[in-house]
Design a protein around this motif. Sequence first.
Motif, short mmCIF file in Angstrom:
data_model
loop_
_atom_site.label_atom_id
_atom_site.label_comp_id
_atom_site.label_asym_id
_atom_site.label_seq_id
_atom_site.Cartn_x
_atom_site.Cartn_y
_atom_site.Cartn_z
N ILE A 191 0.85 -1.19 0.00
CA ILE A 191 0.00 0.00 0.00
C ILE A 191 0.89 1.24 0.00
O ILE A 191 1.69 1.43 0.92
CB ILE A 191 -0.92 0.02 1.24
CG1 ILE A 191 -1.74 -1.26 1.32
CG2 ILE A 191 -1.82 1.24 1.21
CD1 ILE A 191 -2.45 -1.44 2.66
N LEU A 203 -2.06 7.59 4.04
CA LEU A 203 -2.59 6.70 3.02
C LEU A 203 -2.92 7.51 1.77
O LEU A 203 -3.62 8.51 1.86
CB LEU A 203 -3.86 6.02 3.56
CG LEU A 203 -4.69 5.18 2.59
CD1 LEU A 203 -3.96 3.89 2.24
CD2 LEU A 203 -6.06 4.88 3.20
N ASP A 212 -4.17 5.96 -1.12
CA ASP A 212 -5.21 5.23 -1.86
C ASP A 212 -6.35 4.96 -0.89
O ASP A 212 -6.33 3.97 -0.16
CB ASP A 212 -4.65 3.92 -2.42
CG ASP A 212 -5.70 3.14 -3.22
OD1 ASP A 212 -6.88 3.56 -3.24
OD2 ASP A 212 -5.34 2.10 -3.81
N ALA A 269 -9.16 3.69 -1.02
CA ALA A 269 -9.86 2.42 -1.11
C ALA A 269 -9.22 1.35 -0.24
O ALA A 269 -9.84 0.31 0.02
CB ALA A 269 -9.89 1.95 -2.57
N ARG A 270 -8.00 1.61 0.25
CA ARG A 270 -7.27 0.60 1.01
C ARG A 270 -7.14 0.96 2.50
O ARG A 270 -6.29 0.45 3.19
CB ARG A 270 -5.90 0.36 0.38
CG ARG A 270 -5.99 -0.01 -1.09
CD ARG A 270 -4.66 -0.33 -1.71
NE ARG A 270 -4.17 -1.64 -1.29
CZ ARG A 270 -3.04 -2.20 -1.75
NH1 ARG A 270 -2.31 -1.55 -2.66
NH2 ARG A 270 -2.66 -3.39 -1.31
N ASP A 303 -9.14 0.29 5.11
CA ASP A 303 -9.40 -0.82 6.02
C ASP A 303 -8.22 -1.79 6.03
O ASP A 303 -7.82 -2.29 7.08
CB ASP A 303 -10.68 -1.54 5.59
CG ASP A 303 -11.37 -2.22 6.74
OD1 ASP A 303 -12.06 -1.54 7.51
OD2 ASP A 303 -11.20 -3.45 6.88
N GLU A 304 -7.66 -2.02 4.86
CA GLU A 304 -6.52 -2.93 4.74
C GLU A 304 -5.32 -2.39 5.51
O GLU A 304 -4.63 -3.15 6.22
CB GLU A 304 -6.19 -3.11 3.26
CG GLU A 304 -5.07 -4.08 2.98
CD GLU A 304 -4.75 -4.16 1.48
OE1 GLU A 304 -3.74 -4.81 1.15
OE2 GLU A 304 -5.49 -3.56 0.67
N LEU A 305 -5.05 -1.10 5.38
CA LEU A 305 -3.91 -0.52 6.09
C LEU A 305 -4.13 -0.59 7.59
O LEU A 305 -3.21 -0.95 8.35
CB LEU A 305 -3.70 0.94 5.65
CG LEU A 305 -2.56 1.67 6.37
CD1 LEU A 305 -1.21 1.01 6.09
CD2 LEU A 305 -2.52 3.15 5.97
N THR A 326 -3.55 -4.10 8.86
CA THR A 326 -2.14 -4.45 8.76
C THR A 326 -1.36 -3.86 9.93
O THR A 326 -0.49 -4.53 10.52
CB THR A 326 -1.55 -3.94 7.43
OG1 THR A 326 -2.23 -4.57 6.34
CG2 THR A 326 -0.06 -4.25 7.33
#
Length: 390
Positions: free
Chosen positions: A198, A217, A219, A221-222, A224-226, A229
């Motif tokens: 990311i 961040l 992006d 759209a990412r 939740d992913e970050l 992580t």
Amino acid sequence: MSGKARAIPDVASSTLYFGPWYRKSPFFEATLRWGCTAYDVYNHMYLPAYYDDPVAEYWALVNDVTLWDVAVERVVQISGPDGFALANALTCRDLTRCAAGQAKYAPLIAPDGGIINDPVLLRRDEDTFWLCLADSDAYLYAMGLARGWGLDAAVSLPEAYPVQVQGPKARDVMRELAGEAIAGVKYYWTLDTAIAGIPVVISRTGWTGEIGYEIFLTDPARGDELWETIMEAGAPHGIRPIAPCEARRIEAGIFNYNSDFTLENNPFEVTGMERLVEAQDTDYAGKAALERIREQGVTRKLVGIQAAGDPSFAEITEARPVLAAGRRVGRVTDLVWSPRLERNIGYAWVPIELADPGTELQIQWQTGERTPAQTAAIPFLDPHKHVPAA
């Protein structure tokens, strides 16, 4: 409760409905999932206000490591051929002393010397700057200044949303996330990298006075992913999400724009901010006004204040009058219990003749009760910032 600061007795909780008129951060759903129980509105976005008891959140920050959603630090980007000229015209800091990749605490100045905002500024390249804003529409001011000064500069709102990783174990977590390159990031410098693929920008900054980093961040759209992580990497270190910690930021002498000072105030009135009015040949908005104030001096000052109390004291929800010899002389802007100092600490506006540490004052409450207090030097802890700069 004579002699003790007290929580305001008539405060009631209410409900904040989520709707399309305020923006949600890319981490909003994660904050709900991880137990956020209250939100504030800041820069037209939802800001987590509580997950747990504030004292529990404080000790998590001081002893371990914490994760904060601070996407409300809305980033304004300045770029273009006159990007440097516009950024330098906005602030009393001399940006010729700010290298690409470096960050500065950079108050934005109005024509009369007032403070428009007090962002952390990141110099992305020679002519590109990010302003990480406190709560105000400084974006519009930057647009107007570019037009008024005839500068060929673009003012935009990039996709850049920060979270903070703060606390004594933050470096260990960041090493797992970003590798050994993180060890080379000096206090108030930045790193462009990726976390689990990311793309992010990392700055070694924060709102705590602890070792800390902000991860931007790029992006959305990412988000939740970050978040997940970071939580996974931090789990062995006891990481937990918290809201911005009032007690720790006041211990560190960090101010909150629109709470502690506003557009009505200039940097010479704010303890510690005087040094940021840097002598320079280049003109900037408000320079003539600030140089007059430098020469004439000021009649009031924002200083530290401390008062006896007990751990049940909650932070004040509105400014309270400050009295000296029975006469109202100013106001308390913030006051909160410090678990480590074991007293109530905050900030107060007082006449310049009462600004020296140790001046005896009183705080007046809605009930009419008065609490003895004293002015105090700030920061309350670690005045030379050895901890975050370690």
